[in-house]
Each structure stands twice: as structure tokens, then as C-alpha cells.
Design a protein around this motif. Sequence first.
Motif, PDB file in Angstrom:
ATOM      1  N   GLN A  65       0.811  -1.214  -0.125  1.00 31.24           N
ATOM      2  CA  GLN A  65      -0.042   0.015  -0.024  1.00 31.24           C
ATOM      3  C   GLN A  65       1.035   1.349   0.020  1.00 31.24           C
ATOM      4  OE1 GLN A  65      -3.379  -0.365  -0.089  1.00 31.24           O
ATOM      5  NE2 GLN A  65      -2.970  -2.462  -0.576  1.00 31.24           N
ATOM      6  N   PHE A  66       0.730   1.968  -0.981  1.00 31.49           N
ATOM      7  CA  PHE A  66       1.646   3.264  -1.192  1.00 31.49           C
ATOM      8  C   PHE A  66       1.010   4.365  -0.589  1.00 31.49           C
ATOM      9  CE2 PHE A  66       3.378   0.455  -5.018  1.00 31.49           C
ATOM     10  CZ  PHE A  66       4.628   0.319  -4.277  1.00 31.49           C
ATOM     11  N   PRO A  67       1.611   5.386  -0.127  1.00 31.02           N
ATOM     12  CA  PRO A  67       3.060   5.465   0.170  1.00 31.02           C
ATOM     13  C   PRO A  67       3.356   4.616   1.115  1.00 31.02           C
ATOM     14  CG  PRO A  67       2.089   7.280   0.875  1.00 31.02           C
ATOM     15  CD  PRO A  67       1.022   6.663   0.246  1.00 31.02           C
ATOM     16  N   ARG A  68       4.743   4.217   1.157  1.00 30.15           N
ATOM     17  CA  ARG A  68       5.382   3.184   2.100  1.00 30.15           C
ATOM     18  C   ARG A  68       6.476   3.553   2.358  1.00 30.15           C
ATOM     19  NH1 ARG A  68       2.781   1.051   5.161  1.00 30.15           N
ATOM     20  NH2 ARG A  68       1.759  -0.508   4.071  1.00 30.15           N
ATOM     21  N   ILE A  69       7.143   3.659   3.713  1.00 30.64           N
ATOM     22  CA  ILE A  69       8.331   3.970   4.020  1.00 30.64           C
ATOM     23  C   ILE A  69       9.046   2.483   4.203  1.00 30.64           C
ATOM     24  CG2 ILE A  69       9.896   4.985   5.867  1.00 30.64           C
ATOM     25  CD1 ILE A  69       7.667   6.582   6.963  1.00 30.64           C
ATOM     26  N   PRO A  70      10.103   2.547   3.378  1.00 33.54           N
ATOM     27  CA  PRO A  70      10.841   0.973   2.998  1.00 33.54           C
ATOM     28  C   PRO A  70      12.086   1.041   4.354  1.00 33.54           C
ATOM     29  CG  PRO A  70      11.852   2.700   1.517  1.00 33.54           C
ATOM     30  CD  PRO A  70      10.800   3.448   2.368  1.00 33.54           C
ATOM     31  N   GLY A  71      12.698  -0.074   4.315  1.00 27.69           N
ATOM     32  CA  GLY A  71      13.834  -0.224   5.471  1.00 27.69           C
ATOM     33  C   GLY A  71      13.487  -1.352   6.345  1.00 27.69           C
ATOM     34  N   SER A  72      14.263  -2.255   6.413  1.00 31.17           N
ATOM     35  CA  SER A  72      14.114  -3.373   7.516  1.00 31.17           C
ATOM     36  C   SER A  72      15.165  -3.650   8.526  1.00 31.17           C
ATOM     37  CB  SER A  72      13.630  -4.571   6.834  1.00 31.17           C
ATOM     38  OG  SER A  72      14.452  -4.773   5.576  1.00 31.17           O
ATOM     39  N   ASP A  73      16.431  -2.960   8.097  1.00 30.55           N
ATOM     40  CA  ASP A  73      17.632  -3.550   8.833  1.00 30.55           C
ATOM     41  C   ASP A  73      17.796  -2.511   9.835  1.00 30.55           C
ATOM     42  OD1 ASP A  73      18.017  -5.838   7.610  1.00 30.55           O
ATOM     43  OD2 ASP A  73      20.007  -5.451   6.918  1.00 30.55           O
ATOM     44  N   ILE A  74      16.997  -2.235  10.983  1.00 27.99           N
ATOM     45  CA  ILE A  74      17.052  -1.109  11.808  1.00 27.99           C
ATOM     46  C   ILE A  74      17.810  -1.190  13.158  1.00 27.99           C
ATOM     47  CG2 ILE A  74      15.266   0.642  12.576  1.00 27.99           C
ATOM     48  CD1 ILE A  74      13.081  -0.577  10.716  1.00 27.99           C
ATOM     49  N   THR A  75      18.421  -0.130  13.637  1.00 26.83           N
ATOM     50  CA  THR A  75      18.880  -0.171  14.992  1.00 26.83           C
ATOM     51  C   THR A  75      18.463   1.356  15.286  1.00 26.83           C
ATOM     52  OG1 THR A  75      21.019   0.673  14.095  1.00 26.83           O
ATOM     53  CG2 THR A  75      20.766  -1.480  14.777  1.00 26.83           C
ATOM     54  N   GLY A  76      18.326   1.475  16.764  1.00 24.47           N
ATOM     55  CA  GLY A  76      17.719   2.401  17.187  1.00 24.47           C
ATOM     56  C   GLY A  76      17.823   2.573  18.808  1.00 24.47           C
ATOM     57  N   GLU A  77      17.301   3.659  19.305  1.00 25.88           N
ATOM     58  CA  GLU A  77      16.955   3.904  20.846  1.00 25.88           C
ATOM     59  C   GLU A  77      15.519   4.052  20.960  1.00 25.88           C
ATOM     60  OE1 GLU A  77      17.727   6.973  24.523  1.00 25.88           O
ATOM     61  OE2 GLU A  77      18.606   7.384  22.444  1.00 25.88           O
ATOM     62  N   ILE A  78      14.924   3.195  22.083  1.00 22.86           N
ATOM     63  CA  ILE A  78      13.690   3.046  22.352  1.00 22.86           C
ATOM     64  C   ILE A  78      13.455   4.537  23.148  1.00 22.86           C
ATOM     65  CG2 ILE A  78      11.779   2.110  23.549  1.00 22.86           C
ATOM     66  CD1 ILE A  78      12.960  -0.601  23.012  1.00 22.86           C
ATOM     67  N   VAL A  79      12.596   5.419  22.521  1.00 25.69           N
ATOM     68  CA  VAL A  79      12.259   6.619  23.196  1.00 25.69           C
ATOM     69  C   VAL A  79      10.738   6.750  23.870  1.00 25.69           C
ATOM     70  CG1 VAL A  79      13.942   7.744  21.847  1.00 25.69           C
ATOM     71  CG2 VAL A  79      11.641   7.539  21.143  1.00 25.69           C
ATOM     72  N   LYS A  80       9.979   5.860  23.630  1.00 22.18           N
ATOM     73  CA  LYS A  80       8.652   5.974  24.199  1.00 22.18           C
ATOM     74  C   LYS A  80       8.104   4.455  24.098  1.00 22.18           C
ATOM     75  CE  LYS A  80       4.271   8.507  23.733  1.00 22.18           C
ATOM     76  NZ  LYS A  80       3.663   9.600  23.025  1.00 22.18           N
ATOM     77  N   VAL A  81       7.430   4.080  25.139  1.00 23.91           N
ATOM     78  CA  VAL A  81       6.777   2.657  25.185  1.00 23.91           C
ATOM     79  C   VAL A  81       5.196   2.763  25.401  1.00 23.91           C
ATOM     80  CG1 VAL A  81       8.752   1.986  26.092  1.00 23.91           C
ATOM     81  CG2 VAL A  81       6.786   2.591  27.848  1.00 23.91           C
ATOM     82  N   GLY A  82       4.447   1.821  24.951  1.00 28.27           N
ATOM     83  CA  GLY A  82       3.232   1.472  24.734  1.00 28.27           C
ATOM     84  C   GLY A  82       2.701   1.381  26.286  1.00 28.27           C
ATOM     85  N   SER A  83       1.226   1.351  26.511  1.00 27.63           N
ATOM     86  CA  SER A  83       0.730   1.364  27.872  1.00 27.63           C
ATOM     87  C   SER A  83       1.112  -0.032  28.447  1.00 27.63           C
ATOM     88  CB  SER A  83      -0.790   1.583  27.789  1.00 27.63           C
ATOM     89  OG  SER A  83      -1.220   0.760  26.847  1.00 27.63           O
ATOM     90  N   GLN A  84       1.116  -1.192  27.788  1.00 30.52           N
ATOM     91  CA  GLN A  84       1.295  -2.434  28.210  1.00 30.52           C
ATOM     92  C   GLN A  84       3.033  -2.849  28.283  1.00 30.52           C
ATOM     93  OE1 GLN A  84      -1.269  -4.169  29.524  1.00 30.52           O
ATOM     94  NE2 GLN A  84      -2.230  -2.372  29.334  1.00 30.52           N
ATOM     95  N   VAL A  85       3.647  -1.976  27.910  1.00 32.86           N
ATOM     96  CA  VAL A  85       5.202  -2.282  27.793  1.00 32.86           C
ATOM     97  C   VAL A  85       5.939  -1.860  28.953  1.00 32.86           C
ATOM     98  CG1 VAL A  85       7.310  -1.946  26.480  1.00 32.86           C
ATOM     99  CG2 VAL A  85       5.169  -2.134  25.292  1.00 32.86           C
ATOM    100  N   ASP A  86       6.833  -2.626  29.498  1.00 30.60           N
ATOM    101  CA  ASP A  86       7.496  -2.189  30.763  1.00 30.60           C
ATOM    102  C   ASP A  86       8.358  -1.027  30.631  1.00 30.60           C
ATOM    103  OD1 ASP A  86       9.277  -2.243  32.766  1.00 30.60           O
ATOM    104  OD2 ASP A  86       9.105  -4.439  33.299  1.00 30.60           O
ATOM    105  N   GLU A  87       8.135  -0.122  31.416  1.00 26.33           N
ATOM    106  CA  GLU A  87       8.865   1.235  31.226  1.00 26.33           C
ATOM    107  C   GLU A  87      10.553   1.128  31.200  1.00 26.33           C
ATOM    108  OE1 GLU A  87       8.275   4.642  30.733  1.00 26.33           O
ATOM    109  OE2 GLU A  87       6.211   4.605  30.760  1.00 26.33           O
ATOM    110  N   SER A  88      10.935   0.050  31.845  1.00 24.00           N
ATOM    111  CA  SER A  88      12.440  -0.369  31.801  1.00 24.00           C
ATOM    112  C   SER A  88      13.145  -0.426  30.256  1.00 24.00           C
ATOM    113  CB  SER A  88      12.725  -1.481  32.291  1.00 24.00           C
ATOM    114  OG  SER A  88      12.254  -2.818  31.826  1.00 24.00           O
ATOM    115  N   MET A  89      12.044  -0.675  29.511  1.00 26.60           N
ATOM    116  CA  MET A  89      12.501  -0.735  27.977  1.00 26.60           C
ATOM    117  C   MET A  89      13.197   0.440  27.231  1.00 26.60           C
ATOM    118  SD  MET A  89      10.427  -3.712  25.825  1.00 26.60           S
ATOM    119  CE  MET A  89      11.846  -3.813  24.589  1.00 26.60           C
ATOM    120  N   SER A  90      12.538   1.645  27.947  1.00 26.13           N
ATOM    121  CA  SER A  90      12.905   3.053  27.524  1.00 26.13           C
ATOM    122  C   SER A  90      14.197   3.416  27.517  1.00 26.13           C
ATOM    123  CB  SER A  90      11.972   4.150  28.278  1.00 26.13           C
ATOM    124  OG  SER A  90      11.951   5.398  27.709  1.00 26.13           O
TER     125      SER A  90
END
Length: 346
Positions: A65-90
Motif C-alpha cells: 500500500q503506497f506510500p510506504r516507508i521502506p527499510g528493514s535493517d534497523i537499529t535505534g533507541e527506544i524513546v517511548k513505550v506503549g501502555s502495556q510495555v515495561d517502562e524499563s525498555m525506554s
Amino acid sequence: MKAVQVTGYGDADKLKVVDIPIPEPKENEVLVKVKACAINNTEIWMREGAYGTGAKSGWRPEGVQFPRIPGSDITGEIVKVGSQVDESMSGKDVVLFPFTSSGEEGSEHISEDMSFIGSEYDGGYAEYVVWPAELCYDMPLASYLESAAFSVSGLTAWHMVKQIQVQPGETIMVTGANGGVGSLNVQIASKVFGANVIAIVGDLNDEKIMKELGATYVLSYKSENLAEEILEANEGPVDSVLDVVGDALFPTSIQVLKKGGKFCISGSAGGQKTNLDFRTVYLKHITMYGSVLGTRSEFKDMLQAIAEGKIKPVIDKSFPLDKAKEAQVYFKKKGKLGKILLLSEE
């Protein structure tokens, strides 16, 4: 945020730099500030419609489904977590497992609902991406750039080597050995599983680095007597072939395989169709494997091998995010050795 979108099927001009809202993580997701994203064949083939334009150009039957942002080999920093995710992952530095699936453990990659980041989901050609928390793993190396060099090609290569059940001392022929999957096939087969590797490349100037990666012999596919050179180097037929080329080297691969040998393919950059005499397959008792991606367990095993220094990143060049079009054009040039990466600006 700044992002690069594919706006439809076509050449690199279909990549557009846009400003769009930062996505919000759902309850079981995290928001990752992308630091690096490696380029793969898969996002170029998706853009070009190589999987079949219209309803079949993507990993799912319904297509992209276009437009689509490509890219699958991803590294980065977790800056926000969902309500059911342990805050320690941030604040964690992570590498993303590249697809979702409801498949049982060990068969995730062959599940009918397997959906790929950068194809069915927006991917890493962006400053931020959301992804399920359970599919984010600790980076194996301290560098975002180096840790991004493995996800898709490394998982594919690891699964290929596992498929053929490589044994120490066996001889494995690796085609496209200078590429992303091929160079990792060389390392994994030799450094992790103890095989002897015959690396097939285009330019023999790559011989030194291929031997550093673990190849025992390095030969050029441009040779007019490649099959004879392979048999001479190994003093006989090879045990298995790990192939990413397809038609261009398929006759040679079948010729040099031993009776009872194994042929595993995960790409067809050198031709998607071939002529096959079935008599060769059954008279030589050849086992053939189709292979793409792999399992979460294999992904974790691969990350451990990287962390232990058994598998090393091979990086050719990096580009800033807004130069994604130039990066993809460069990626398609023949003869490169190692990964091409996009870096998100701080």
C-alpha cells in the motif's frame, strides 16, 4: 519527522523525502528513534515491482500500500513505550526483528500472515519507527551502524546454513560472496560451523578480504572454466551450495555438487528462471532448498555469534537519510563489498 516514502512502482525517483507526524506506539509497541538502517535488495525489488506489480509486489498477496516507508535493517533507541510495555525498555539500544507472524516457534517465517517491516509496515527510512516491543532485541555491538548490518541478510544467511545442516570440514560453495547475504554465508559457514568455503565473486581483488571473512578459496564467476577450478580447488565435488545468484551460476552449481549434495537458494539476482534437467537432480540425489529469512530463535543465535565476535560487519558506505535515492542507486552498482547504510541525523 523526516522520512523517505516509496510513492509507487518505478525507478529511484519514486523515493520522496517528506515531513510527516511521528507515529504513536500502540499498547504493545515501542517508538524507536532510528539511528541506522541498512539497505537490502528487498526494498528495491518492492519498489521496482520485481515481486510482481499490482496485487503481488510485496510479501503479502494483497501487495504494497503506497506510500510506504521502506527499510528493514534497523537499529535505534527506544524513546517511548506503549501502555502495556515495561517502562524499563525506554532508553534501550535495540535491533529490530524484521517481521511479524502468528506462526508457531520455528515456523514464523513460513506463516501465511508473515508481514515485513518496510513492506507491510512502515520501516526504517525515517527518523522514528514503531514496532512490537517483543520484536526488539538488545544490539549485539556498541555501534548502531555496525549492528544494523545484519538483520535481514544475516538472518537469511544463518537460516540457509542451518537448512543444509553444515558439518565441520564440509566444503560449501557460496555464490555472490561479496554481497550482503553471501559475505555472511561465508562467515557463518566457516567461523561458526567450521566448514571450508569456496567463495565465488566477480572481482578477485576481493580475495584478501574474503579470506579474512573465512573463505578457503576465492574464485571468479567470470572464469571460462569455473566448474573445473572449483573441482580442482576442492580436489573433488563440493558438499553443498549456498546460492543468491540464480540462473547465471545454477548449471555450475549442479555440476560441482557431489552425489547427495545440497543446494540452497535465497535470491536470483543473476536470473529468476533456469533450464533444469530433472535427471541431474535425481541421478545425483540432490536435495534442493528454498530459503528466505528465518526464525526468532535463529535471530537470537545470530546476535549471540555477533556479540562473541564470530561474525563481523562488512560495511561499504553510509549515506544521510535524505540521500536515500542516491544510496539505492549506489547499492545497485555491481562489485560493491559490504552493506550500504542510511544514517538518521541527530
